[in-house]
Design a protein around this motif. Structure first.
Motif, PDB file in Angstrom:
ATOM      1  N   TYR A  10       0.611  -1.286  -0.045  1.00  0.00           N
ATOM      2  CA  TYR A  10      -0.015   0.022  -0.010  1.00  0.00           C
ATOM      3  C   TYR A  10       0.955   1.314  -0.095  1.00  0.00           C
ATOM      4  CZ  TYR A  10      -4.056  -2.909   0.797  1.00  0.00           C
ATOM      5  OH  TYR A  10      -4.823  -3.802   0.682  1.00  0.00           O
ATOM      6  N   VAL A  11       2.122   1.298   0.707  1.00  0.00           N
ATOM      7  CA  VAL A  11       2.874   2.392   1.000  1.00  0.00           C
ATOM      8  C   VAL A  11       3.759   2.471  -0.259  1.00  0.00           C
ATOM      9  CG1 VAL A  11       4.617   3.648   2.356  1.00  0.00           C
ATOM     10  CG2 VAL A  11       2.415   2.840   3.309  1.00  0.00           C
ATOM     11  N   GLY A  12       4.485   1.480  -0.045  1.00  0.00           N
ATOM     12  CA  GLY A  12       5.576   1.570  -1.537  1.00  0.00           C
ATOM     13  C   GLY A  12       5.145   1.669  -2.638  1.00  0.00           C
ATOM     14  N   CYS A  28      10.083  -0.010  -8.599  1.00  0.00           N
ATOM     15  CA  CYS A  28       9.405  -0.629  -6.837  1.00  0.00           C
ATOM     16  C   CYS A  28       9.735  -2.017  -7.094  1.00  0.00           C
ATOM     17  CB  CYS A  28       7.961  -0.592  -7.202  1.00  0.00           C
ATOM     18  SG  CYS A  28       7.266   1.189  -6.981  1.00  0.00           S
ATOM     19  N   ILE A  29      10.386  -2.459  -6.067  1.00  0.00           N
ATOM     20  CA  ILE A  29      10.697  -4.009  -5.857  1.00  0.00           C
ATOM     21  C   ILE A  29       9.746  -4.604  -4.878  1.00  0.00           C
ATOM     22  CG2 ILE A  29      12.667  -5.376  -4.929  1.00  0.00           C
ATOM     23  CD1 ILE A  29      13.398  -3.735  -7.432  1.00  0.00           C
ATOM     24  N   ASP A  30       9.506  -5.840  -5.205  1.00  0.00           N
ATOM     25  CA  ASP A  30       8.915  -6.678  -4.027  1.00  0.00           C
ATOM     26  C   ASP A  30       9.391  -8.151  -4.168  1.00  0.00           C
ATOM     27  OD1 ASP A  30       6.434  -5.793  -2.413  1.00  0.00           O
ATOM     28  OD2 ASP A  30       6.626  -7.966  -2.590  1.00  0.00           O
ATOM     29  N   ILE A  82      12.925   2.016   2.078  1.00  0.00           N
ATOM     30  CA  ILE A  82      12.679   0.946   2.715  1.00  0.00           C
ATOM     31  C   ILE A  82      10.909   1.013   3.009  1.00  0.00           C
ATOM     32  CG2 ILE A  82      12.841  -0.980   4.455  1.00  0.00           C
ATOM     33  CD1 ILE A  82      15.894  -0.121   4.723  1.00  0.00           C
ATOM     34  N   ALA A  83       9.949   0.306   2.456  1.00  0.00           N
ATOM     35  CA  ALA A  83       8.571   0.347   2.686  1.00  0.00           C
ATOM     36  C   ALA A  83       8.026  -1.094   2.924  1.00  0.00           C
ATOM     37  CB  ALA A  83       7.993   1.140   1.624  1.00  0.00           C
ATOM     38  N   VAL A  84       8.785  -1.895   3.487  1.00  0.00           N
ATOM     39  CA  VAL A  84       8.244  -3.230   3.749  1.00  0.00           C
ATOM     40  C   VAL A  84       7.384  -3.150   4.951  1.00  0.00           C
ATOM     41  CG1 VAL A  84      10.344  -4.450   2.730  1.00  0.00           C
ATOM     42  CG2 VAL A  84      10.394  -3.780   5.258  1.00  0.00           C
ATOM     43  N   GLY A  85       6.698  -4.189   5.320  1.00  0.00           N
ATOM     44  CA  GLY A  85       5.811  -4.426   6.525  1.00  0.00           C
ATOM     45  C   GLY A  85       6.588  -4.462   7.886  1.00  0.00           C
ATOM     46  N   ALA A 102      16.035  -7.398   6.942  1.00  0.00           N
ATOM     47  CA  ALA A 102      16.607  -8.377   5.839  1.00  0.00           C
ATOM     48  C   ALA A 102      16.629  -7.488   4.479  1.00  0.00           C
ATOM     49  CB  ALA A 102      15.269  -9.386   5.629  1.00  0.00           C
ATOM     50  N   ALA A 103      15.736  -6.405   4.360  1.00  0.00           N
ATOM     51  CA  ALA A 103      15.772  -5.409   3.118  1.00  0.00           C
ATOM     52  C   ALA A 103      17.111  -4.651   3.385  1.00  0.00           C
ATOM     53  CB  ALA A 103      14.739  -4.545   3.229  1.00  0.00           C
ATOM     54  N   ALA A 104      17.663  -4.355   4.601  1.00  0.00           N
ATOM     55  CA  ALA A 104      18.808  -3.355   4.800  1.00  0.00           C
ATOM     56  C   ALA A 104      20.079  -4.218   4.569  1.00  0.00           C
ATOM     57  CB  ALA A 104      19.038  -3.035   6.288  1.00  0.00           C
ATOM     58  N   THR A 206       7.695  10.720  15.784  1.00  0.00           N
ATOM     59  CA  THR A 206       6.801  11.801  15.211  1.00  0.00           C
ATOM     60  C   THR A 206       5.496  10.814  14.784  1.00  0.00           C
ATOM     61  OG1 THR A 206       8.197  13.339  15.041  1.00  0.00           O
ATOM     62  CG2 THR A 206       6.356  13.498  13.731  1.00  0.00           C
ATOM     63  N   LYS A 207       5.973   9.670  14.035  1.00  0.00           N
ATOM     64  CA  LYS A 207       4.986   9.045  13.273  1.00  0.00           C
ATOM     65  C   LYS A 207       4.025   8.204  14.364  1.00  0.00           C
ATOM     66  CE  LYS A 207       2.684   6.341  10.392  1.00  0.00           C
ATOM     67  NZ  LYS A 207       1.571   6.924   9.569  1.00  0.00           N
ATOM     68  N   TYR A 208       4.798   7.687  15.361  1.00  0.00           N
ATOM     69  CA  TYR A 208       4.027   6.961  16.207  1.00  0.00           C
ATOM     70  C   TYR A 208       3.033   7.854  17.193  1.00  0.00           C
ATOM     71  CZ  TYR A 208       6.271   2.241  15.422  1.00  0.00           C
ATOM     72  OH  TYR A 208       6.979   1.166  15.108  1.00  0.00           O
TER      73      TYR A 208
HETATM   74  P1  NAD Z   1       2.268  -4.277   3.106  1.00  0.00           P
HETATM   75  O1  NAD Z   1       2.171  -5.401   3.355  1.00  0.00           O
HETATM   76  O2  NAD Z   1       1.026  -3.942   1.740  1.00  0.00           O
HETATM   77  O3  NAD Z   1       3.609  -4.153   1.905  1.00  0.00           O
HETATM   78  C1  NAD Z   1       4.951  -4.580   2.090  1.00  0.00           C
HETATM   79  C2  NAD Z   1       5.399  -5.102   0.929  1.00  0.00           C
HETATM   80  O4  NAD Z   1       6.913  -5.242   1.290  1.00  0.00           O
HETATM   81  C3  NAD Z   1       4.859  -6.840   0.623  1.00  0.00           C
HETATM   82  O5  NAD Z   1       4.323  -6.617  -0.766  1.00  0.00           O
HETATM   83  C4  NAD Z   1       6.087  -7.622   0.764  1.00  0.00           C
HETATM   84  O6  NAD Z   1       5.887  -8.635  -0.130  1.00  0.00           O
HETATM   85  C5  NAD Z   1       7.093  -6.646   0.471  1.00  0.00           C
HETATM   86  N1  NAD Z   1       8.487  -7.060   1.258  1.00  0.00           N
HETATM   87  C6  NAD Z   1       8.757  -7.664   2.253  1.00  0.00           C
HETATM   88  N2  NAD Z   1      10.121  -7.708   2.543  1.00  0.00           N
HETATM   89  C7  NAD Z   1      10.751  -7.434   1.438  1.00  0.00           C
HETATM   90  C8  NAD Z   1      12.085  -7.466   0.927  1.00  0.00           C
HETATM   91  N3  NAD Z   1      13.101  -7.911   1.421  1.00  0.00           N
HETATM   92  N4  NAD Z   1      12.197  -7.047  -0.257  1.00  0.00           N
HETATM   93  C9  NAD Z   1      11.274  -6.574  -1.087  1.00  0.00           C
HETATM   94  N5  NAD Z   1       9.889  -6.488  -0.826  1.00  0.00           N
HETATM   95  C10 NAD Z   1       9.577  -6.867   0.441  1.00  0.00           C
HETATM   96  O7  NAD Z   1       2.490  -3.171   3.877  1.00  0.00           O
HETATM   97  P2  NAD Z   1       2.062  -1.654   3.825  1.00  0.00           P
HETATM   98  O8  NAD Z   1       0.833  -1.329   4.226  1.00  0.00           O
HETATM   99  O9  NAD Z   1       2.368  -0.862   2.449  1.00  0.00           O
HETATM  100  O10 NAD Z   1       3.235  -0.868   4.921  1.00  0.00           O
HETATM  101  C11 NAD Z   1       4.382  -0.867   4.831  1.00  0.00           C
HETATM  102  C12 NAD Z   1       4.908   0.037   5.955  1.00  0.00           C
HETATM  103  O11 NAD Z   1       4.258   1.451   5.757  1.00  0.00           O
HETATM  104  C13 NAD Z   1       4.532  -0.318   7.415  1.00  0.00           C
HETATM  105  O12 NAD Z   1       5.851  -0.062   8.372  1.00  0.00           O
HETATM  106  C14 NAD Z   1       3.363   0.409   7.560  1.00  0.00           C
HETATM  107  O13 NAD Z   1       3.222   0.428   9.007  1.00  0.00           O
HETATM  108  C15 NAD Z   1       3.609   1.720   7.119  1.00  0.00           C
HETATM  109  N6  NAD Z   1       2.675   2.539   6.924  1.00  0.00           N
HETATM  110  C16 NAD Z   1       1.505   2.034   6.156  1.00  0.00           C
HETATM  111  C17 NAD Z   1       0.296   2.765   5.880  1.00  0.00           C
HETATM  112  C18 NAD Z   1      -0.776   2.147   5.327  1.00  0.00           C
HETATM  113  O14 NAD Z   1      -1.868   3.077   5.112  1.00  0.00           O
HETATM  114  N7  NAD Z   1      -0.838   1.047   4.832  1.00  0.00           N
HETATM  115  C19 NAD Z   1       0.312   4.323   6.239  1.00  0.00           C
HETATM  116  C20 NAD Z   1       1.626   4.773   6.582  1.00  0.00           C
HETATM  117  C21 NAD Z   1       2.702   3.863   6.953  1.00  0.00           C
END
Ligand code: NAD
Length: 434
Positions: A10-12, A28-30, A82-85, A102-104, A206-208
């Motif tokens: 959702y974020v990345g 964009c990598i996943d 880094i926009a992973v979960g 792991a991403a780092a 700030t985010k939290y």
């Molecule tokens: P998500 O689960 O939708 O996406 C995370 C993606 O990262 C997944 O597709 C996963 O396959 C991928 N991934 C994991 N490890 C990886 C790696 N090593 N290399 C490549 N890809 C990898 O999560 P999200 O909702 O996008 O949230 C991501 C972060 O952003 C979280 O920390 C969340 O708290 C934060 N955030 C989310 C929102 C929201 O509304 N969803 C808003 C602000 C912040």
């Protein structure tokens, strides 16, 4: 500018597409090959309004690409996000940082020259320090910056939020990294979006603090709603009465079934845990977490009460499953607890959601799915509005009543006025409206 976005959820995906739209070259990598294959075929792996057109346009302009291969995308990038979960860790509720670390490690292997590695994921204070340690340990030869740039977008309005943010927070420990980040957001700078440069730890916290404050505001009005029901007051009017005070503000004062979603539940919990670890418990947030947890299941009891005290063998129809409208995200949605509570009490559940049913299916057992709101209500002993999708805002109440077995409307979002519903012959129960 060349940018790599690690994690295309959702974020990345939204951030990557918007940064490409600013004119940057983004990959964009996943890790999930199905997600990348779908994106390469022009299919969106998530529902987010406007995303398909934005992605298509930037792919066409050759500014946006998708890959499972991190290495070539990171090599030569000036900024690597880094926009992973960062889900709640099973058992203790701390943020699970294993995906971030792991991403780092993968990024460290792939870097070729100076780059800023940026955590966009929501991460506890000190995570940037650890990311920097991982990177420097793996590649002492490299010159790097490590920054924090928390994301504040809302699902369902994500593109608008990213392109017209209330503010951008950038935590950087050196001027060179800050300068790269300023360049990333330069197009917004021209739009006069406030950019706050802070220390890295400040940005992370700030985010939290923002999410915990919003969760507190919701929980506050939810408790006032319960009190309204007992004393014969109207929470919507109370909310308006306090919200017009500029010091309070009217947003996030809509009483409902409790907050859910992929952020508030896990982020409030992670903040509670961090604060306990540092010996400075955040008691207000601890209470918010506890109150909200109990509230979701209490909503099942509210439905049971509206049905006369028992739902055993009754058919209960739910409108809306996602935690809010305009998303397909089912993570921690209140509907999950409400359905569990109703099923435990012997109800049969039929549900309809405009976008969330595919994600809901694996999370729910024994639920029938309808193809629209009217089909959902057919033969039901109660109709429960759980999520305020636009499609549920102007339902034909007379038509609904004609198809239902009993005219009971439980409106957990106060979409309908009780007088209206009652005029159509419904027994109506809203939130905080006597
Ligand atoms: P998500 O689960 O939708 O996406 C995370 C993606 O990262 C997944 O597709 C996963 O396959 C991928 N991934 C994991 N490890 C990886 C790696 N090593 N290399 C490549 N890809 C990898 O999560 P999200 O909702 O996008 O949230 C991501 C972060 O952003 C979280 O920390 C969340 O708290 C934060 N955030 C989310 C929102 C929201 O509304 N969803 C808003 C602000 C912040």
């Amino acid at each position: 500018m060349r940018i790599a976005m690690i994690g295309s959820g959702y974020v990345g995906l939204v951030s990557g597409a918007c940064l490409a739209d600013f004119g940057h070259e983004v990959v964009c990598i996943d890790k999930d090959p199905e997600k990348i294959a779908a994106l390469n075929e022009g299919r969106m792996p998530i529902y987010e309004p406007g995303l398909d057109a934005l992605v298509a346009e930037n792919v066409r302009q050759k500014r946006l690409a998708f890959s499972t291969d991190l290495k070539p995308a990171v090599a030569g990038a000036q900024a690597v996000f880094i926009a992973v979960g960062t889900p709640s860790r099973r058992g203790d509720g701390f943020a699970d940082l294993s995906y971030v670390y792991a991403a780092a490690r993968e990024i460290a292997e792939a870097l070729t020259g100076y780059a800023v590695v940026v955590t966009k994921s929501t991460v506890p204070v000190g995570t940037g320090d650890e990311v920097e340690r991982i990177l420097r340990e793996a590649r002492p030869d490299l010159d790097i910056g490590v920054a924090s740039n928390p994301e504040f977008l809302r699902e369902g309005a994500a593109i608008g939020d990213f392109k017209r943010p209330d503010r951008i927070v950038i935590g950087a420990e050196d001027a060179r990294a800050a300068a790269v980040m300023q360049e990333v957001y330069r197009p917004l700078y021209l739009n006069q979006a406030p950019i706050l440069f802070t220390g890295r730890r400040t940005a992370e916290l700030t985010k939290y603090a923002a999410n915990a404050f919003l969760a507190t505001k919701i929980t506050f009005i939810n408790e006032i709603a319960d009190l309204c029901e007992q004393v014969g007051a109207n929470v919507q009017e109370v909310a308006r009465g306090i919200g017009l005070d500029n010091r309070i503000g009217s947003k996030f004062l809509h009483a409902g079934p409790g907050y859910g979603g992929s952020c508030f539940p896990k982020d409030t919990l992670a903040l509670v845990k961090t604060a306990q670890d540092y010996g400075t418990p955040v008691r207000i947030v601890e209470t918010v977490v506890a109150v909200n947890d109990q509230r979701k299941r209490a909503m099942a009891r509210k439905v049971i009460a509206a049905c006369g005290g028992s739902v055993r063998g009754k058919r209960v129809a739910l409108l809306g499953l996602t935690f809010k409208p305009n998303t397909d995200d089912m993570r921690d949605a209140p509907s999950l607890s409400i359905i569990a509570g109703l099923q435990d009490a012997g109800a049969r559940i039929v549900a309809y959601d405009p976008e969330g049913m595919e994600q809901a299916r694996p999370l729910l057992q024994g639920v029938d799915y309808a193809e629209d709101a009217y089909a959902c209500a057919e033969g039901a002993d109660a109709l429960v509005i759980v999520t305020e999708w636009n499609a549920f805002r102007a339902l034909d109440l007379a038509r609904l009543k004609a198809t239902m077995a009993a005219p009971v409307l439980v409106d957990l979002r106060n979409v309908y006025a009780s007088a209206d519903a009652e005029q159509h012959g419904f027994a109506y129960a809203g939130i905080g409206v006597a």
